[in-house]
Design an enzyme around this catalytic site. Structure first.
Site, PDB file in Angstrom:
ATOM      1  N   GLY A 158       0.790  -1.231   0.000  1.00 55.36           N
ATOM      2  CA  GLY A 158       0.000   0.000   0.000  1.00 55.36           C
ATOM      3  C   GLY A 158       0.819   1.276   0.000  1.00 55.36           C
ATOM      4  N   ILE A 308      -1.008  21.242   1.039  1.00 58.64           N
ATOM      5  CA  ILE A 308      -2.154  20.429   1.457  1.00 58.64           C
ATOM      6  C   ILE A 308      -1.811  19.551   2.662  1.00 58.64           C
ATOM      7  CG2 ILE A 308      -3.706  18.568   0.766  1.00 58.64           C
ATOM      8  CD1 ILE A 308      -3.825  19.746  -2.007  1.00 58.64           C
ATOM      9  N   ASP A 437       4.656   8.775  -8.022  1.00 56.77           N
ATOM     10  CA  ASP A 437       5.397   9.944  -7.528  1.00 56.77           C
ATOM     11  C   ASP A 437       6.780  10.056  -8.175  1.00 56.77           C
ATOM     12  OD1 ASP A 437       3.270  10.401  -5.872  1.00 56.77           O
ATOM     13  OD2 ASP A 437       4.383  10.291  -3.994  1.00 56.77           O
ATOM     14  N   HIS A 569     -32.506  17.041  -5.650  1.00 49.11           N
ATOM     15  CA  HIS A 569     -32.732  18.173  -4.752  1.00 49.11           C
ATOM     16  C   HIS A 569     -33.158  17.659  -3.387  1.00 49.11           C
ATOM     17  CE1 HIS A 569     -33.936  22.141  -3.385  1.00 49.11           C
ATOM     18  NE2 HIS A 569     -35.053  21.585  -2.933  1.00 49.11           N
TER      19      HIS A 569
END
Ligand code: FAD
Length: 596
Positions: A158, A308, A437, A569
């Site tokens: 992970g 962040i 990454d 809605h």
């Protein structure tokens, strides 16, 4: 083939091919720019007749020297589209999927080593690193029938995301959001009193969440017959990886080694947090991994870096009772997001912070018995050094490219540790791919997963390409801030003529009922094509709401597509449809607008 360069092609004109019924049709999108490297079959332009739209594919691979059409031009069969610096004849004979193996990087490719020893294990596909990129690549490769080995130094699969990133941070942010919401209920007539925090139990719950997910991955690897080898991998040559086997809780070497011989490889070795050189080695200084361990609740914490990750952790700790200062070198927090969104977040979050120091740097940190004494320099710097119980370093992440012996495999790695790839995620070495990454920004799990699928499919010979129109970003703060596609700042920088519509949540029944109407939903349309090219939401659950904009951008929706879609809605999601109606001037949930 670790070598570089495009072999001897001259300039060729690429024209609109026979496109059936399409005659004198407008170009609605130009998908390439001068200097782009393209593959055979890559889309060059999009045409739209009153019946349908179609992409015109590249007849061959090469480099775009000049683009000869613009959005709005009308074209027919034979109209020149662009000048292409074609590749050498040898490449032109190979199938389209294989043509993508062009060296993508300007970084010089190292000369690969050659390993003559034996191997303990052989596989068709080796994946290095089991983060969201790595496990997704391994699982997809196995699903496509490849004998796959997954190498990971830690005991649980992970990667950063599941173990020390997305998931544990969101487990804690959820706790923070519920706590804050419970506190806010006092204003609506329900008071719960001050929360009692059992830190051990909270930590235990977070660990259970992580364990559930990582355990699930191990099961899925087994079910797919993906062999997991635990250890630190280093390339020996372009077809061999040595694994120094590890055990225990971390990456303790067992002393044993294994050599794996592979046909193809996907590098997914990820990134790690950047450490500032002048900060002392002290247990009170943590990175995001340390902060997520939740060992104590400090009284005063300094967050270095207003991105962040820093702001999410600040949210968690401040709800648990910590007073927070933030220091950021740039002139604003949450870089990358349009400022109108950040302003809303700032207004709500002001009470969390004692000081937000912008355009300011930390210059020295002294570890003292009574705390960490920090000096600052810049526009927001306080006159005196400040004392903190904890410092969170959240100044970014650096890729692990220089830690895997990539040079032995002939894989080019740039100075910072990034590995460049083409649109099929191939490195400069044809049978070695890289994802996640380690290949560049944005460093996000969902980007890694999509790249993983492309790499596995391309390795299996499929014509898969990573060609996303948008990669969403979300700050899971309170309120959440989410954006996808082009931001207004990007449109301005790129000279894109755009129009926008902003629907204020102060006009949303559901947001008002929730007592959280500070947010807004913004849609950004290309003035020329009338299609949505970006959008952003600030407000509770913005991270979930943004998905509709992601789909709309990928599908090339116009405001009518979005506005005429019936939304339920009363929901926050309605605000997306209403923003589109606003753009069209047909919204009836706001005072009458001026005609566009
Ligand atoms: P990684 O997850 O870094 O995995 C790489 C794996 O390779 C690691 O398990 C590592 O141990 C292994 N490895 C490296 N070198 C070797 C070697 N030589 N031998 C063997 N194994 C090796 N992203 C989001 O999209 N949403 C979020 O909400 C989010 N929150 C985050 C919060 C925090 C605190 C942090 C730090 C990150 C967050 N991210 C988030 C980013 C996200 O975690 C990364 O983008 C994602 O994990 C990258 O996946 P990856 O597969 O490229 O690499």
């Amino acid at each position: 083939d670790a070598g570089g360069g495009y072999g001897g092609g001259g300039l060729e004109e690429v024209r609109v091919p026979d496109i059936g019924d399409f005659d004198d049709v407008p170009v609605i999108e130009v998908l390439v720019r001068p200097g782009d490297t393209i593959r055979a079959e890559d889309s060059l332009i999009t045409l739209e007749s009153d019946k349908a739209s179609m992409d015109v594919p590249a007849p061959k691979a090469g480099r775009v020297a000049e683009v000869l059409v613009a959005v709005g031009d009308r074209v027919s069969q034979g109209t020149p589209i662009l000048m292409l610096e074609a590749e050498g004849a040898a490449h032109a004979a190979t199938p389209a999927a294989a043509q993508a193996a062009e060296p993508p990087a300007a970084v010089p490719a190292p000369t690969a080593a050659s390993y003559a020893g034996g191997a303990d294990l052989e596989c068709e596909m080796l994946v290095l690193g089991a983060g969201p990129g790595g496990y997704s690549a391994a699982f997809r490769a196995a699903d496509l029938g490849m004998k796959t080995v997954l190498v990971e130094r830690y005991g649980s699969l992970g990667g950063v995301c599941l173990n020390v990133g997305c998931i544990p941070s969101k487990a804690l942010l959820h706790v923070a959001a519920v706590t804050d919401a419970a506190n806010a209920m006092a204003d609506h007539g329900i008071a719960f009193g001050k929360p009692k925090i059992d830190l051990d139990k909270l930590r235990g719950w977070k660990e259970k969440v992580v364990g559930k997910l990582t355990g699930g991955l191990a099961g899925m690897a087994k079910a797919r017959k993906v062999e997991v080898v635990r250890g630190v991998g280093t390339f020996l040559d372009p077809h061999h990886l040595e694994v120094a086997l590890t055990g225990g809780d971390g990456q303790e070497p067992t002393g044993a080694k294994q050599v794996i011989k592979f046909g193809k490889c996907i590098i997914a070795a990820g990134s790690q947090s950047v450490k500032l050189p002048f900060i002392p080695d002290d247990s009170r200084v943590v990175d995001s991994t340390g902060a997520l361990k939740l060992t104590t609740i400090p009284k005063r914490m300094l967050v270095i870096g207003g991105g962040i990750i820093g702001l999410e952790m600040a949210t968690v700790y401040s709800t648990l009772g910590t007073r927070i200062d933030v220091v950021e070198m740039l002139d604003g927090l949450m870089a990358g997001a349009d400022r109108d969104l950040v302003k809303v977040w700032e207004k709500v979050n002001q009470p969390r912070f004692d000081k937000v120091m912008l355009k300011t740097r930390t210059t020295a940190v002294k570890a003292q018995k009574n705390g960490l004494k920090v000096s600052f320099e810049g526009e927001g710097a306080p006159a005196e050094p400040q004392l903190y119980d904890m410092i969170l370093q959240a100044v970014g992440r650096s890729p692990n490219g220089h830690k895997i012996g990539a040079e032995n495999a002939g894989v080019a790695v740039d100075e910072r540790g990034f590995i460049a790839t083409d649109k099929q995620m191939r490195t400069n070495v044809g049978h070695i791919f890289a994802i996640g990454d380690i290949v560049g920004q944005p460093m996000l799990a969902h980007k890694a997963v999509h790249e993983a699928h492309v790499a596995a499919e391309a390795a299996a010979g499929h014509k898969s390409f990573f060609d996303a129109r948008q990669i969403p970003s979300v700050a899971y703060t309170d309120p959440e801030v989410a954006w996808a596609g082009k931001t207004e700042a990007e449109c301005k920088a790129e000279g894109i003529k755009y129009g926008k519509a902003v629907f204020p949540w102060a006009a949303s029944g559901r947001a008002i009922a929730n007592g959280r109407d500070e947010g807004f939903t913004k849609l950004i349309f290309d003035e020329e094509t009338h299609r949505i090219i970006g959008g952003a939401i600030v407000g509770t659950q913005a991270g979930d709401l943004i998905s509709e904009l992601c789909l709309a951008i990928e599908m090339g929706c116009d405001p009518v597509d979005i506005g005429k879609t019936i939304h339920p809605h009363p929901t926050l999601g309605e605000s997306v449809g209403m923003a589109a109606e606003l753009f069209e001037g047909v919204c009836t949930d706001l005072p009458p607008q001026k005609k566009r």
